[in-house]
Design an enzyme around this catalytic site. Sequence first.
Site, PDB file in Angstrom:
ATOM      1  CD  GLU A 105      -3.048   0.940   0.204  1.00 32.20           C
ATOM      2  OE1 GLU A 105      -2.361   1.792  -0.391  1.00 32.20           O
ATOM      3  OE2 GLU A 105      -4.268   1.063   0.357  1.00 32.20           O
ATOM      4  CG  HIS A 106      -0.698   4.922   1.222  1.00 32.14           C
ATOM      5  ND1 HIS A 106      -0.115   5.724   2.176  1.00 32.14           N
ATOM      6  CD2 HIS A 106      -1.708   4.276   1.846  1.00 32.14           C
ATOM      7  CE1 HIS A 106      -0.739   5.578   3.327  1.00 32.14           C
ATOM      8  NE2 HIS A 106      -1.716   4.703   3.160  1.00 32.14           N
ATOM      9  CG  ASP A 107       2.870   7.457   1.042  1.00 31.41           C
ATOM     10  OD1 ASP A 107       3.496   8.150   0.216  1.00 31.41           O
ATOM     11  OD2 ASP A 107       1.649   7.614   1.266  1.00 31.41           O
TER      12      ASP A 107
END
Length: 164
Positions: A139-141
Amino acid sequence: MTQLYAIYGASGCGRSLMPVARQQLARDNDPSEIVFIDDALTEISQINGHRAMNYATFLNESADFKAVQIAIANSRVREKIARRFEQDGIQLWSIQADNVVLMDQSKIAEGMALSPFVTITSNIQIGKCFHANLYSYVEHDCVLGDFVTFAPGVKCNGNIHIHD
Ligand code: UDP
């Protein structure tokens, strides 16, 4: 120019990634051969319809360009083999299944293997020879180092850091 591609490791991981490798070349309209490399082999044989040989034999194959996906789950073994490639001038080969979902602005270094049903969302950074097995997601980042291995079904949620 002749190009030769290989899946290094002909055990469970390698035999599962060979069809992903074939998808990769089909997407690129590249008719080149893909062989298995496995150091347990003493002579050239056939595995699942592909020529299979040890690394020394692969090095002696004539081709203008050679690229290899290290399809061995053990990250320390992947690292050892990747270092050998640097000395031998062999390129790391990145492969991904047709149905992988890649969102925005994610950077993945060379040598990755993204299996079917993997999702990499946005603004992610991942190092060399990353393996994401069936149904894993990042998932993001997230920031992942080199030689990270995800088993099937790993769920790595936002902002996670994983070292080499
Ligand atoms: N292997 C190799 N060279 C090495 C280390 C391993 O060719 O330096 C091969 C080994 O002979 C075996 C495969 O890689 O066929 C690893 O298989 P294993 O079942 O241990 O793991 P997996 O397929 O799950 O990664």
